[in-house]
Scaffold this motif. Structure first.
Motif, mmCIF file in Angstrom:
data_model
loop_
_atom_site.group_PDB
_atom_site.id
_atom_site.type_symbol
_atom_site.label_atom_id
_atom_site.label_comp_id
_atom_site.label_asym_id
_atom_site.label_seq_id
_atom_site.Cartn_x
_atom_site.Cartn_y
_atom_site.Cartn_z
ATOM 1 N N LEU A 197 44.614 47.336 50.542
ATOM 2 C CA LEU A 197 44.569 46.732 49.285
ATOM 3 C C LEU A 197 46.043 46.254 48.832
ATOM 4 O O LEU A 197 46.262 45.177 48.056
ATOM 5 N N MET A 198 46.975 47.113 49.011
ATOM 6 C CA MET A 198 48.204 46.760 48.925
ATOM 7 C C MET A 198 48.896 45.519 49.451
ATOM 8 O O MET A 198 49.461 44.543 48.745
ATOM 9 N N ARG A 199 48.637 45.284 50.831
ATOM 10 C CA ARG A 199 48.905 44.171 51.364
ATOM 11 C C ARG A 199 48.354 42.817 50.650
ATOM 12 O O ARG A 199 48.880 41.745 50.563
ATOM 13 N N LEU A 200 46.936 42.936 50.303
ATOM 14 C CA LEU A 200 46.271 41.846 49.798
ATOM 15 C C LEU A 200 46.927 41.661 48.493
ATOM 16 O O LEU A 200 47.090 40.359 48.230
ATOM 17 N N GLY A 201 47.311 42.656 47.756
ATOM 18 C CA GLY A 201 47.829 42.244 46.551
ATOM 19 C C GLY A 201 49.237 41.511 46.738
ATOM 20 O O GLY A 201 49.587 40.676 45.982
ATOM 21 N N GLN A 202 50.074 42.033 47.602
ATOM 22 C CA GLN A 202 51.327 41.297 48.061
ATOM 23 C C GLN A 202 51.178 39.964 48.387
ATOM 24 O O GLN A 202 51.947 39.130 47.885
ATOM 25 N N LEU A 203 50.050 39.469 49.285
ATOM 26 C CA LEU A 203 49.977 38.299 49.669
ATOM 27 C C LEU A 203 49.622 37.462 48.711
ATOM 28 O O LEU A 203 50.024 36.273 48.372
ATOM 29 N N GLU A 204 48.742 37.763 47.732
ATOM 30 C CA GLU A 204 48.442 36.979 46.606
ATOM 31 C C GLU A 204 49.491 36.786 45.817
ATOM 32 O O GLU A 204 49.486 35.616 45.135
ATOM 33 N N LEU A 205 50.317 37.824 45.554
ATOM 34 C CA LEU A 205 51.535 37.778 44.814
ATOM 35 C C LEU A 205 52.477 36.625 45.209
ATOM 36 O O LEU A 205 52.992 36.049 44.577
ATOM 37 N N ALA A 206 52.746 36.702 46.644
ATOM 38 C CA ALA A 206 53.626 35.974 47.026
ATOM 39 C C ALA A 206 53.167 34.527 47.025
ATOM 40 O O ALA A 206 54.192 33.454 46.880
ATOM 41 N N ARG A 207 51.862 34.213 46.848
ATOM 42 C CA ARG A 207 51.410 32.683 46.708
ATOM 43 C C ARG A 207 51.178 32.377 45.339
ATOM 44 O O ARG A 207 50.783 31.190 44.818
ATOM 45 N N GLY A 208 51.550 33.104 44.352
ATOM 46 C CA GLY A 208 51.388 33.031 42.938
ATOM 47 C C GLY A 208 50.226 32.949 42.141
ATOM 48 O O GLY A 208 49.910 32.717 41.145
ATOM 49 N N ALA A 209 49.181 33.910 43.318
ATOM 50 C CA ALA A 209 47.824 34.143 42.702
ATOM 51 C C ALA A 209 47.720 35.320 41.768
ATOM 52 O O ALA A 209 47.462 36.472 42.325
ATOM 53 N N ARG A 210 48.351 35.187 40.735
ATOM 54 C CA ARG A 210 48.489 36.743 39.862
ATOM 55 C C ARG A 210 47.437 37.486 39.752
ATOM 56 O O ARG A 210 47.362 38.630 39.724
ATOM 57 N N ASP A 211 46.418 36.841 39.244
ATOM 58 C CA ASP A 211 45.090 37.486 38.795
ATOM 59 C C ASP A 211 44.469 38.075 39.953
ATOM 60 O O ASP A 211 43.925 39.360 39.955
ATOM 61 N N ALA A 212 44.553 37.566 40.903
ATOM 62 C CA ALA A 212 43.791 37.918 42.367
ATOM 63 C C ALA A 212 44.740 39.196 42.826
ATOM 64 O O ALA A 212 44.153 40.041 43.239
ATOM 65 N N ALA A 213 46.105 38.916 42.471
ATOM 66 C CA ALA A 213 46.843 40.122 42.875
ATOM 67 C C ALA A 213 46.553 41.378 42.100
ATOM 68 O O ALA A 213 46.486 42.484 42.552
ATOM 69 N N VAL A 214 46.549 41.193 40.903
ATOM 70 C CA VAL A 214 46.008 42.253 39.958
ATOM 71 C C VAL A 214 44.891 42.873 40.182
ATOM 72 O O VAL A 214 44.732 44.201 40.182
ATOM 73 N N ARG A 215 43.844 42.281 40.578
ATOM 74 C CA ARG A 215 42.696 42.728 40.877
ATOM 75 C C ARG A 215 42.759 43.737 42.343
ATOM 76 O O ARG A 215 42.016 45.050 42.367
ATOM 77 N N HIS A 216 43.592 43.287 43.011
ATOM 78 C CA HIS A 216 43.622 44.289 44.487
ATOM 79 C C HIS A 216 44.476 45.451 43.983
ATOM 80 O O HIS A 216 44.073 46.709 44.205
#
Length: 231
Positions: free
Chosen positions: A111-130
């Protein structure tokens, strides 16, 4: 992609630091045999030394040699994600870990990696969910402080900036003395938080705001008092 592999591999050191700082060991529920552990370590070394194809082939061979759901297979799923060349491949395996194997000690890391990947691509809402799922489903994980920090960084620049400050305060309150790098990241992000008093039972911190009011995180009990400009 080297960027994806670098992001995931680089994050491993942060995970290791979090484990040590929390005096916890994230080990499989049923121990992975030493021979398999050594093989996964060898695969990582091969990839970091530039022989990615051989490293990934080694992981694939271990996956094929063990039944789905077994400790070695779940560990192989993790390493296949970490060493993947493509973001889509990494995300697929990380999601599978988090969804199909939620009790695995690798689930919080996934879950941490998924959040970091989403944050790196600028998908903030998806990152927050993870990050939020990690916090709610794995409250005792040594990665919770990092998850709050990730949530704070994801929210701080958007319309939910006030919530981002609450998350950063929650992250700060969970830090240990050893988590120096994470503390520095939180303090840097929290520079955007001013004019707002954030407090909880663990202490008070100064943490964006535009209007008077209160924001409360029900999960942590942290409440932020918003002070309007000019007050």
């Amino acid at each position: 992609m080297r960027l994806i592999a670098g992001l995931l591999l680089g994050a491993l050191s942060a995970v290791a630091a979090g484990r040590a700082a929390a005096a916890q060991t994230v080990a499989p529920t049923v121990a992975v045999p030493r021979a398999a552990d050594a093989a996964f370590a060898r695969a990582r070394t091969l990839v970091t030394e530039g022989n990615g194809a051989a490293g990934r082939a080694l992981v694939d061979s271990l996956l094929q040699a063990h039944p789905a759901g077994s400790p070695v297979w779940v560990e192989g799923l993790w390493w296949r994600a970490v060493l993947a060349e493509q973001a889509a491949s990494a995300e697929r395996d990380l999601l599978r870990l988090a969804v199909e194997h939620p009790v695995s000690p690798r689930a919080p890391e996934a879950l941490m990696r998924l959040g970091q990947l989403e944050l790196a691509r600028g998908a903030r809402d998806a990152a927050v969910r993870h990050f939020e799922r990690l916090i709610s489903d794995h409250p005792d994980s040594p990665l919770v402080a990092a998850a709050y920090a990730g949530k704070g960084r994801a929210l701080i620049e958007g319309p939910r900036g006030a919530e981002g400050c609450v998350a950063l305060a929650a992250a700060r309150s969970r830090l240990t003395v050893a988590q120096v790098e994470l503390r520095n990241q939180i303090e840097f992000a929290a520079q955007r938080c001013s004019g707002v008093e954030v407090s909880d039972a663990r202490g008070t911190a100064t943490a964006p705001t535009a209007a008077a009011g209160r924001v409360r995180d029900n999960g942590t009990g942290i409440e932020m008092v918003l002070i309007p400009p000019g007050s």
